[in-house]
Design a protein around this motif. Sequence first.
Motif, PDB file in Angstrom:
ATOM      1  N   LEU A  36       0.864  -1.181   0.000  1.00 38.64           N
ATOM      2  CA  LEU A  36       0.000   0.000   0.000  1.00 38.64           C
ATOM      3  C   LEU A  36       0.895   1.223   0.000  1.00 38.64           C
ATOM      4  O   LEU A  36       2.048   1.148   0.427  1.00 38.64           O
ATOM      5  CB  LEU A  36      -0.894  -0.001   1.245  1.00 38.64           C
ATOM      6  N   PHE A  37       0.369   2.364  -0.494  1.00 38.88           N
ATOM      7  CA  PHE A  37       1.161   3.583  -0.506  1.00 38.88           C
ATOM      8  C   PHE A  37       1.064   4.224   0.879  1.00 38.88           C
ATOM      9  O   PHE A  37       0.003   4.684   1.277  1.00 38.88           O
ATOM     10  CB  PHE A  37       0.655   4.535  -1.593  1.00 38.88           C
TER      11      PHE A  37
ATOM     12  N   ARG B 213      -8.184  -2.164  -3.382  1.00 35.49           N
ATOM     13  CA  ARG B 213      -7.519  -1.272  -4.340  1.00 35.49           C
ATOM     14  C   ARG B 213      -7.455  -1.922  -5.725  1.00 35.49           C
ATOM     15  O   ARG B 213      -7.709  -1.274  -6.741  1.00 35.49           O
ATOM     16  CB  ARG B 213      -6.106  -0.948  -3.839  1.00 35.49           C
TER      17      ARG B 213
ATOM     18  N   ASN C 166      -5.474   5.629  -1.486  1.00 30.24           N
ATOM     19  CA  ASN C 166      -4.843   4.461  -2.094  1.00 30.24           C
ATOM     20  C   ASN C 166      -5.744   3.836  -3.154  1.00 30.24           C
ATOM     21  O   ASN C 166      -5.286   3.453  -4.227  1.00 30.24           O
ATOM     22  CB  ASN C 166      -4.559   3.409  -1.023  1.00 30.24           C
TER      23      ASN C 166
END
Lengths: 297, 253
Positions: free
Chosen positions: B101-102, B162, B110
């Motif tokens: 994940l960012f 996501r 995200n």
Amino acid sequence: MSTVQIVEHDRERPPAIRAVPVRRPGRWIATGLAVAVVAVIVYSVVTNPAFQWDVVGRYFTAEAVLNGLVNTLWLTAVALVGGFLLGTLLAVMRLSGSPVLAMISRLYVWFFRSTPLMVQLLFWYNISLLYPRLFGFDTRNLISGLMAAVIGLVLYEAAQAAEIVRAGILSVDPGQREAANALGLSRTRVIWRIVLPQAMRAIVPPMGNQTIGLLKGTAIVSTIAVHDLLFAVQLIYNQNYQIVPLLLVATLWYMILTTLLGIPQYYLERHYAKGTDGEMPPTPAQRLRRRFAGGAR
Amino acid sequence: MTAGVSVRDVHKSFGPVPVLNGVDLDVTPGSVTCLIGPSGSGKSTLLRCVNHLEKIDAGEILVDGELVGYRQVGDRLYELSAKAIARQRASIGMVFQNFNLFPHMTVLENIVEAPVHALRMSRVQAVAAARARLAQVGLAERESAYPRQLSGGQQQRVAIARALAMRPKVMLFDEPTSALDPELVGEVLVVMRDLARDGMTMIVVTHEMGFAREVADQVAFMYDGAIIEAGPPAEVLNHPRHPRTAEFMMKVL
Ligand SMILES: Nc1ncnc2c1ncn2[C@@H]1O[C@H](COP(=O)(O)OP(=O)(O)O)[C@@H](O)[C@H]1O
Ligand SMILES: [Mg+2]
């Protein structure tokens, strides 16, 4: 055969440890000595009449000094912003898939880091000897001392920034780029939105250092007759021979500016720490507000 | 919506080291394939080839009947532009062992990032879709959290959301539960099981034999860069034909 035991925790907590701290006589002696040395230095600085603190006070906010200060400030700002943008471009080129772009970036960094800034500035200052005319204009009119200073500082800073940004980009987990690519994001989006913001955490602290060096380093432009802070005080003491107090004026201003630079750095570091290990320390403003709110309650 | 994947005689080496030596695999639309095999056998590399994160040296990979990474005109292959590859990747979801994940974006950011910037969906639409996906993985209330504030199981569920937000035709999972504490594995498997039941085409690299037995339509055993046995889970897991498969099953059970 062992049997299963269920452990009951109903014992009382033992008393907290209270012990006599170890004595450290060596540390006390060293502290005493250091304080004594500092006291002697401060005493001499304050009482030595040669420092001429009254003259320092008179010139500290003189118009010529303040004008020089403004020039130093904006030279620093332009070199910082221009150098950082160009440096980021160089870092991205270096890490791009293209071996030619990477090589150009390496050559640039090698060239601008392997010669003294002073020599580079003199070179730009005298560029009209190499190219008398540029874009149809007389180069001597085009490249003033100030112009030479701006060009020289930006190009030199870019080489420094390129290395800092490159290290920052390399510090980002490759899985980040991979996930972003797998989502179908474009290459530019991956760099600017995913990689660089995370790289900034590793970039801001050394860039802050670099900026302090830059601010002090701008003093070198006084050698090509640019009216910066140092040049301003030099002009004055060349007339009145009050060399030491005027150098003190410049010194104090440089100290104030480098100290103030810590403030934006603090906020930048906070900004880019977003999403990392839990809570961030409150800013001074938040602390004040919180205290105020607490008092009102 | 869903699509099949076929991998035909794929070869790939890293420098002089061969990693894939003629992989064949067929995944029918809407089916679940579990890819098992010893560490280093090339499972991750194969998944990464399917969305062109790695280039293959020989053979071909088709997703939804479309060649991955190349365009064929006559008997000539043309490499796809970065843009075209990004478009292909947008329809192939991928979930990683370490979530990826960012960390500097909230959960919602995200999920919204790729629909807005890769699919050019409007922000309002993307946010609505993202919330629906978050609800699907049971994390509706955590949209403004940052990834580090979530448990591993929650992070992986966000990563699944996501990927789903891109409305992928195929989902690839690379050991999605291997980095999780044992008590968090279940919550991720539940989400994946629901996804399978909804008819998503999935290729799952996993060591969760229970999941493979229950959910997979096909189990493929990979060894030394090739799939040496593939079939229904009951066959491959309980009555392996190939001695290597049998040996592996002895070790993991
Ligand atoms: N980027 C790479 N460069 C070089 N070798 C790699 C790279 N990625 C994987 N390998 C090698 O390829 C082999 C297969 O790796 P991998 O596909 O990750 O296996 P698995 O996922 O089945 O454990 C391993 O020997 C690994 O060292
Ligand atoms: Mg792997």
